[in-house]
Design a protein around this motif. Structure first.
Motif, short mmCIF file in Angstrom:
data_model
loop_
_atom_site.label_atom_id
_atom_site.label_comp_id
_atom_site.label_asym_id
_atom_site.label_seq_id
_atom_site.Cartn_x
_atom_site.Cartn_y
_atom_site.Cartn_z
N ALA A 1 45.26 -4.67 -17.01
CA ALA A 1 45.33 -3.38 -17.66
C ALA A 1 43.98 -2.80 -17.50
CB ALA A 1 46.04 -3.11 -19.10
N VAL A 2 43.64 -1.69 -16.74
CA VAL A 2 42.47 -1.13 -16.45
C VAL A 2 42.34 0.33 -16.85
CG1 VAL A 2 42.20 -2.96 -14.70
CG2 VAL A 2 43.07 -0.64 -13.96
N THR A 3 40.88 0.83 -16.94
CA THR A 3 40.52 2.15 -17.00
C THR A 3 39.15 2.30 -16.47
OG1 THR A 3 41.64 2.57 -19.11
CG2 THR A 3 39.78 3.82 -18.59
N LYS A 4 39.10 2.98 -15.49
CA LYS A 4 37.81 3.04 -14.69
C LYS A 4 36.84 3.62 -15.74
CE LYS A 4 36.01 5.91 -10.92
NZ LYS A 4 36.34 7.01 -10.00
N ARG A 5 35.40 3.33 -15.51
CA ARG A 5 34.18 3.69 -16.44
C ARG A 5 33.37 4.39 -15.57
NH1 ARG A 5 33.06 0.71 -21.19
NH2 ARG A 5 30.64 1.04 -20.69
N PRO B 1 31.05 0.92 -0.58
CA PRO B 1 30.38 1.57 -1.58
C PRO B 1 30.21 1.03 -2.88
CG PRO B 1 32.04 3.13 -0.65
CD PRO B 1 32.27 1.89 -0.42
N LYS B 2 29.41 1.24 -3.80
CA LYS B 2 29.20 0.71 -5.30
C LYS B 2 30.45 1.02 -5.68
CE LYS B 2 24.42 -0.10 -5.67
NZ LYS B 2 24.08 -1.21 -5.78
N MET B 3 30.84 -0.12 -6.37
CA MET B 3 32.44 -0.18 -7.25
C MET B 3 32.07 0.45 -8.66
SD MET B 3 34.52 -1.11 -5.43
CE MET B 3 33.89 -1.08 -3.72
N PRO B 4 32.87 1.37 -9.46
CA PRO B 4 32.83 1.69 -10.61
C PRO B 4 32.90 0.56 -11.74
CG PRO B 4 34.78 2.31 -9.90
CD PRO B 4 34.14 1.65 -8.71
N GLY B 5 32.36 0.58 -12.94
CA GLY B 5 32.53 -0.31 -14.02
C GLY B 5 33.99 -0.19 -14.22
N MET B 6 34.53 -0.82 -15.31
CA MET B 6 35.97 -0.84 -15.73
C MET B 6 36.04 -1.55 -17.12
SD MET B 6 38.54 -3.20 -13.82
CE MET B 6 38.31 -3.33 -11.98
N ASP B 7 37.08 -1.02 -18.05
CA ASP B 7 37.27 -1.83 -19.18
C ASP B 7 38.88 -2.45 -18.73
OD1 ASP B 7 35.43 -0.96 -20.69
OD2 ASP B 7 36.63 0.62 -21.67
N VAL B 8 38.79 -3.81 -18.78
CA VAL B 8 40.10 -4.47 -18.24
C VAL B 8 40.39 -5.76 -19.25
CG1 VAL B 8 38.22 -6.07 -16.78
CG2 VAL B 8 40.87 -6.07 -16.38
N ALA B 9 41.68 -5.65 -19.24
CA ALA B 9 42.32 -6.46 -20.39
C ALA B 9 43.17 -7.41 -19.39
CB ALA B 9 43.31 -5.97 -21.34
N ALA C 1 42.43 2.29 -26.94
CA ALA C 1 42.80 3.56 -25.72
C ALA C 1 43.95 2.88 -25.09
CB ALA C 1 41.98 4.21 -25.03
N VAL C 2 44.74 3.76 -24.43
CA VAL C 2 45.97 3.55 -23.67
C VAL C 2 45.41 3.25 -22.03
CG1 VAL C 2 48.10 4.17 -22.22
CG2 VAL C 2 47.80 4.76 -24.76
N PRO C 3 45.57 2.17 -21.50
CA PRO C 3 44.85 1.89 -20.00
C PRO C 3 45.34 2.98 -19.05
CG PRO C 3 46.66 0.30 -20.55
CD PRO C 3 46.45 1.01 -21.78
N GLN C 4 44.65 3.27 -18.09
CA GLN C 4 44.90 4.10 -16.99
C GLN C 4 46.10 3.69 -16.11
OE1 GLN C 4 41.34 5.03 -14.77
NE2 GLN C 4 40.51 6.59 -16.13
N ALA C 5 46.00 2.31 -15.87
CA ALA C 5 46.88 1.85 -15.07
C ALA C 5 46.89 0.18 -15.25
CB ALA C 5 46.41 1.91 -13.51
N VAL C 6 48.15 -0.40 -14.83
CA VAL C 6 48.27 -1.63 -14.65
C VAL C 6 48.39 -2.17 -13.21
CG1 VAL C 6 49.54 -3.54 -15.78
CG2 VAL C 6 49.22 -1.79 -17.00
N HIS C 7 47.84 -3.20 -13.05
CA HIS C 7 47.95 -3.85 -11.68
C HIS C 7 48.37 -5.33 -11.99
CE1 HIS C 7 46.46 -0.54 -9.26
NE2 HIS C 7 45.52 -0.41 -10.32
N SER C 8 48.81 -5.89 -10.95
CA SER C 8 49.21 -7.77 -11.18
C SER C 8 49.28 -8.01 -9.75
CB SER C 8 50.60 -7.59 -11.64
OG SER C 8 51.65 -7.03 -10.92
#
Ligand code: ADP
Ligand code: MG
Length: 405
Positions: free
Chosen positions: A64-68, A120-128, A26-33
């Protein structure tokens, strides 16, 4: 000649998005650097309560990340094999029975540390992850990785009502710095003083930062190399540095012992003319480096703030860098033949100043060079390395760059 060029932001984002899509479908929600850094002067001062003067590199680590919706973190890196999976509920200290193995520790450690701060508790993520910051070259790929994912968690949390975005203020960024340090110290199990994370999250384009490691206060100082016709050339020596880890701990221990004997918390608290007669010869050498290095760093900052990068001022700045190297070579004993060779060769071919940077025993050296002499210096360093039978060096052009976002 191998020049490790920084990717443009567009290129980094495209690469890491492609890896994300290939891996997770899938396409990531956001890219951070976040950038790697190079320390201009002030080495082995951070754990002694002293000053350092780092700047961010144009070389960045991209996430590149998407929140889970659950607490699972799935990770892939272009620099490491395989897809890894870690549940944030299972993250424990590096010295526990169940440590996080390998590079994912630098990622999930940040969420762990934010939660330890009482958030607070952090959400999981898919991350490349993909990066043009070289690994283990003293240019802080580890902090670049931590800070890029710190930015991701902050922006996920910013979608919630009761979260003030940490990236939006220097105060918030300072909290992220502390989380990244804790991740590296407690989850990855690497001792680090905090200069790297502060540089990656709190630097400013076109500036170095004068960082006080005691309270993490800092000052941004303009460092416009290009308009002065100068370049900060980084030479990644690619020297095998097996000794580094044990020696770093040993230097820290010697400094702590010396401070204790002299009745101060940090060596940075000592007067320039302190009586060191009760120290051993080795303790005296290490202490002398720390005291003189802090003075050089403050002098360097003051000179930078006093006017243009020309004439006598520029010469003095160069000399401070070279004196720093000498102190690290003779008193602190953390250089190696490759680092010494870069410094002498660069100076012989027109560098204004040169020094090792980072922890030492390999890693990188820097040289402040007039733009028209950069090619000469690179050619000479490469020839010298070949002649000595060293690994082929890699070159990076350092320009003070933007912080994590
Ligand atoms: P450096 O001087 O580059 O910070 P460190 O030993 O502190 O050297 O950190 C290097 C480690 O950080 C790597 O061994 C790896 O575990 C992790 N790391 C850094 N960048 C990446 C990346 N792009 N992908 C995966 N892991 C990374
Ligand atoms: Mg590191």
């Amino acid at each position: 000649m191998i020049v490790n060029e920084a990717w443009s932001i567009d290129e980094g984002e495209a690469r890491v998005s492609a890896l994300f899509e290939k891996t997770f479908g899938a396409v990531p929600q956001a890219v951070h650097s976040a950038p790697g850094r190079v320390n201009v002067i002030g080495e082995h001062t951070d754990y002694n309560g002293g000053y350092a003067l780092p700047m961010a590199l144009p070389h960045r680590t991209y996430a590149a990340v998407t929140k889970r919706d659950d607490r699972v973190v799935r990770l892939v890196s272009a620099q490491e094999a395989g897809v890894r999976e870690v549940n944030l509920d299972d993250v424990d200290r590096y010295d526990s029975d169940n440590p996080v193995e390998g590079w994912p520790a630098y990622v999930v450690g940040v969420a762990w540390a934010l939660e330890q701060q009482g958030k607070p508790k952090m959400p999981g993520m898919d991350v490349a992850i993909d990066s043009c910051v070289p690994f283990g070259a003293g240019l802080s790929s580890s902090a670049a990785l931590e800070c890029a994912v710190a930015a991701a968690w902050d922006s996920f949390m910013a979608q919630e009502d009761d979260w003030t975005p940490l990236l939006a203020s220097d105060e918030g960024r300072s909290e992220l710095v502390q989380a990244c340090i804790a991740a590296e110290n407690h989850i990855a199990g690497a001792p680090t003083g905090g200069m790297d994370q502060a540089a990656s999250l709190r630097c400013k384009e076109g500036h170095v930062i004068l960082l006080d490691s005691k309270d993490f206060s800092l000052r941004h100082i303009p460092f416009d190399l290009a308009s002065a016709g100068l370049e900060m050339l980084v030479v990644d020596t690619r020297a095998p540095h097996k000794l580094a880890d044990g020696q770093y701990a040993k230097r820290r221990a010697t400094c702590e012992a010396s401070a204790k004997k002299l009745g101060v918390e940090y060596l940075a608290d000592l007067d320039y003319n302190v009586d060191m007669s009760e120290l051993t010869e080795v303790e005296r050498m290490r202490t002398r480096h720390v005291i003189t290095e802090i003075a050089r760093t403050l002098d360097f900052a003051e000179l930078l703030e006093s006017g243009e990068l020309t004439g006598e001022r520029l010469e003095k700045l160069g000399n401070l860098m070279t004196e720093s190297h000498e102190s690290l070579r003779v008193d602190y004993e953390v250089t190696c033949p490759e680092l010494d060779a870069v410094v002498t060769t660069a100076l012989e071919h027109g560098a204004i100043g040169a020094r090792m940077t980072g922890g030492g025993f390999g890693g990188s050296a820097i040289a402040l060079v007039p733009v028209e002499k950069v090619d000469d210096v690179m050619t000479a360093v490469e020839a010298r390395f070949a002649q000595e039978g060293f690994n082929e060096p890699h070159f990076l052009h350092a320009v003070p760059s933007a912080p994590a976002n």
